[in-house]
Design a protein around this motif. Sequence first.
Motif, PDB file in Angstrom:
ATOM      1  N   UNK A  14       1.512  -3.831   2.990  1.00  0.00           N
ATOM      2  CA  UNK A  14       2.828  -3.707   3.645  1.00  0.00           C
ATOM      3  C   UNK A  14       3.866  -3.225   2.629  1.00  0.00           C
ATOM      4  N   UNK A  15       3.752  -3.692   1.382  1.00  0.00           N
ATOM      5  CA  UNK A  15       4.701  -3.275   0.339  1.00  0.00           C
ATOM      6  C   UNK A  15       4.341  -1.919  -0.270  1.00  0.00           C
ATOM      7  N   UNK A  16       3.156  -1.396   0.050  1.00  0.00           N
ATOM      8  CA  UNK A  16       2.705  -0.133  -0.544  1.00  0.00           C
ATOM      9  C   UNK A  16       2.444  -0.264  -2.031  1.00  0.00           C
ATOM     10  N   UNK A  21      -2.972  -4.051  -4.450  1.00  0.00           N
ATOM     11  CA  UNK A  21      -4.022  -4.006  -3.409  1.00  0.00           C
ATOM     12  C   UNK A  21      -5.392  -3.916  -4.071  1.00  0.00           C
ATOM     13  N   UNK A  22      -5.530  -2.977  -5.000  1.00  0.00           N
ATOM     14  CA  UNK A  22      -6.842  -2.759  -5.625  1.00  0.00           C
ATOM     15  C   UNK A  22      -7.243  -3.985  -6.457  1.00  0.00           C
ATOM     16  N   UNK A  46      -2.696  -5.308   7.540  1.00  0.00           N
ATOM     17  CA  UNK A  46      -1.569  -4.762   6.777  1.00  0.00           C
ATOM     18  C   UNK A  46      -1.110  -3.439   7.362  1.00  0.00           C
ATOM     19  N   UNK A  47      -2.078  -2.573   7.697  1.00  0.00           N
ATOM     20  CA  UNK A  47      -1.744  -1.269   8.277  1.00  0.00           C
ATOM     21  C   UNK A  47      -1.069  -1.455   9.641  1.00  0.00           C
ATOM     22  N   UNK A  66       2.566   5.467   1.478  1.00  0.00           N
ATOM     23  CA  UNK A  66       2.243   4.499   0.408  1.00  0.00           C
ATOM     24  C   UNK A  66       1.201   3.478   0.877  1.00  0.00           C
ATOM     25  N   UNK A  67       1.358   3.016   2.125  1.00  0.00           N
ATOM     26  CA  UNK A  67       0.393   2.040   2.652  1.00  0.00           C
ATOM     27  C   UNK A  67      -0.986   2.681   2.774  1.00  0.00           C
TER      28      UNK A  67
END
Length: 215
Positions: A14-16, A21-22, A46-47, A66-67
Amino acid sequence: MAIDLLSQITASIVDGDSDLTVASAKQALDSGIEPMIIIENALVPGMRVVGEKFSCGEYFLPNLIMAANSMKLAMQLLEPELRARQQTVKSRGTVVIGTVHGDIHEIGKSLVATMLSANGFDVHDLGVDVPIDKILSAVKETGASLVGLSSLLTTTMIMQKKVIEALAGAGLRSQVKVMVGGAPVSRKWAAEIGADGYAEDAIGAVDLALRLAAS
Ligand code: B1M
């Protein structure tokens, strides 16, 4: 712990924040969480939130990009793990898959392609914004028995119908089963356009492909 980690992955999408994330997806894998759980219970939700924020004007195109980038990077980590868990020996058939012309959404289509490949299908992924002619040529060249058409936009769903009509026009319709999917697509739409099946998600797509291949 697992739930915290999955929530952290969702929030990072959500924050990109692709680095987070990774890193969190890797941590989740290392702690024994199955890749499909990470995808379905953390990345995809999230998407969905990003899509909702975009719909109500809170997010703009750069937020979507970004997402999507965060999800794609996480998928690069998770896809080999998915494949490694679902090795099959015998080919279950050849699938030509792509996102229809006019539509550049690739994440869901790629996830479906990965899951089909992980489940023994020989997958020819034509990518996104795929012209009808390219699909027809790929069916002829590969001798595919299944065609998968993804569409994420209400405006591009009609291309799924046009592909089916073009397959019939080229005398290829009886050779292939056509499966359709994507967020705005439904079982009703699939029946209306004469597709052979609709799947809501990547796991459903594997079940459907197995059924169609056996029929
Ligand atoms: Co776009 N976009 N987007 N977008 N985008 C949506 C789809 C949207 C719903 C957002 C919203 O308004 N809430 C909306 C569509 C509205 C509509 O028509 N109903 C939208 C829009 C409007 C647009 C643009 C027009 C925005 C603009 O330019 N003003 C533009 C269109 C560009 C184009 O294609 N011509 C656009 C662009 C983009 C980005 C490029 C920025 C980016 C895509 C990046 C990329 O893919 N590389 C993007 C993104 C990321 C989204 C959202 C936020 C997320 C899509 C996604 O990847 N989901 C999306 C909102 C949403 O869906 N909630 C949105 C995660 C993925 C795993 O799920 O793709 O649904 P999904 O796939 C699922 C199932 O659908 C199914 O299985 C998958 C796995 O579970 N499935 C199949 C998919 N294909 C299948 C095939 C099958 C079977 C199952 O058989 C063959």
